[in-house]
Motif scaffolding. Structure first.
Motif, PDB file in Angstrom:
ATOM      1  N   VAL A   5       0.969  -1.047  -0.108  1.00  0.00           N
ATOM      2  CA  VAL A   5      -0.004  -0.102   0.025  1.00  0.00           C
ATOM      3  C   VAL A   5       0.944   1.283  -0.021  1.00  0.00           C
ATOM      4  N   ARG A   6       2.050   1.256   0.964  1.00  0.00           N
ATOM      5  CA  ARG A   6       2.922   2.622   0.901  1.00  0.00           C
ATOM      6  C   ARG A   6       3.341   2.639  -0.738  1.00  0.00           C
ATOM      7  N   THR A   7       3.890   1.884  -1.433  1.00  0.00           N
ATOM      8  CA  THR A   7       4.575   1.852  -2.881  1.00  0.00           C
ATOM      9  C   THR A   7       3.263   2.473  -3.557  1.00  0.00           C
ATOM     10  N   LEU A   8       2.282   1.925  -3.435  1.00  0.00           N
ATOM     11  CA  LEU A   8       0.965   2.428  -4.481  1.00  0.00           C
ATOM     12  C   LEU A   8       0.706   3.852  -4.078  1.00  0.00           C
ATOM     13  N   LYS A   9       0.530   4.003  -3.026  1.00  0.00           N
ATOM     14  CA  LYS A   9       0.181   5.585  -2.509  1.00  0.00           C
ATOM     15  C   LYS A   9       1.328   6.512  -2.942  1.00  0.00           C
ATOM     16  N   GLU A  10       2.673   6.157  -2.704  1.00  0.00           N
ATOM     17  CA  GLU A  10       3.841   7.155  -3.101  1.00  0.00           C
ATOM     18  C   GLU A  10       3.906   7.318  -4.347  1.00  0.00           C
ATOM     19  N   GLY A  29      -4.508  -0.735 -12.780  1.00  0.00           N
ATOM     20  CA  GLY A  29      -4.085  -1.887 -13.775  1.00  0.00           C
ATOM     21  C   GLY A  29      -2.837  -1.580 -14.365  1.00  0.00           C
ATOM     22  N   GLU A  30      -2.530  -0.405 -14.968  1.00  0.00           N
ATOM     23  CA  GLU A  30      -1.379  -0.125 -15.412  1.00  0.00           C
ATOM     24  C   GLU A  30      -0.098  -0.135 -14.604  1.00  0.00           C
ATOM     25  N   PHE A  31      -0.456   0.272 -13.041  1.00  0.00           N
ATOM     26  CA  PHE A  31       0.614   0.379 -12.261  1.00  0.00           C
ATOM     27  C   PHE A  31       0.866  -1.192 -11.861  1.00  0.00           C
ATOM     28  N   LYS A  32      -0.086  -1.940 -11.686  1.00  0.00           N
ATOM     29  CA  LYS A  32       0.170  -3.385 -11.234  1.00  0.00           C
ATOM     30  C   LYS A  32       1.101  -4.061 -12.347  1.00  0.00           C
TER      31      LYS A  32
END
Length: 64
Positions: A5-10, A29-32
């Motif tokens: 979650v931290r990586t996703l938020k940042e 989806g693109e981030f994943k």
């Protein structure tokens, strides 16, 4: 494999705004995909998650 979650938020949620839920879903989806194919993770020997899965023959490693 999903990013923490931290990586996703940042790396996504704190730096972009989304006009619609569909736009958010597309960006997630693109981030994943980018995370799994290109992100180098130290605990995986600086390999992306997709490479770790291939090396393990599809088996999911135990949680750290």
């Amino acid at each position: 494999m999903l990013p923490d979650v931290r990586t996703l938020k940042e790396q996504l949620l704190r730096i972009r705004t989304f006009a619609t839920v569909a736009e958010l879903v597309e960006a997630l989806g693109e981030f994943k995909r980018r995370y799994n194919e290109r992100w180098r993770i130290g605990r995986h020997g600086h390999r992306p998650p997709s490479q770790v899965r291939r090396d393990l023959g599809g088996r999911v490693p135990a949680a750290a």
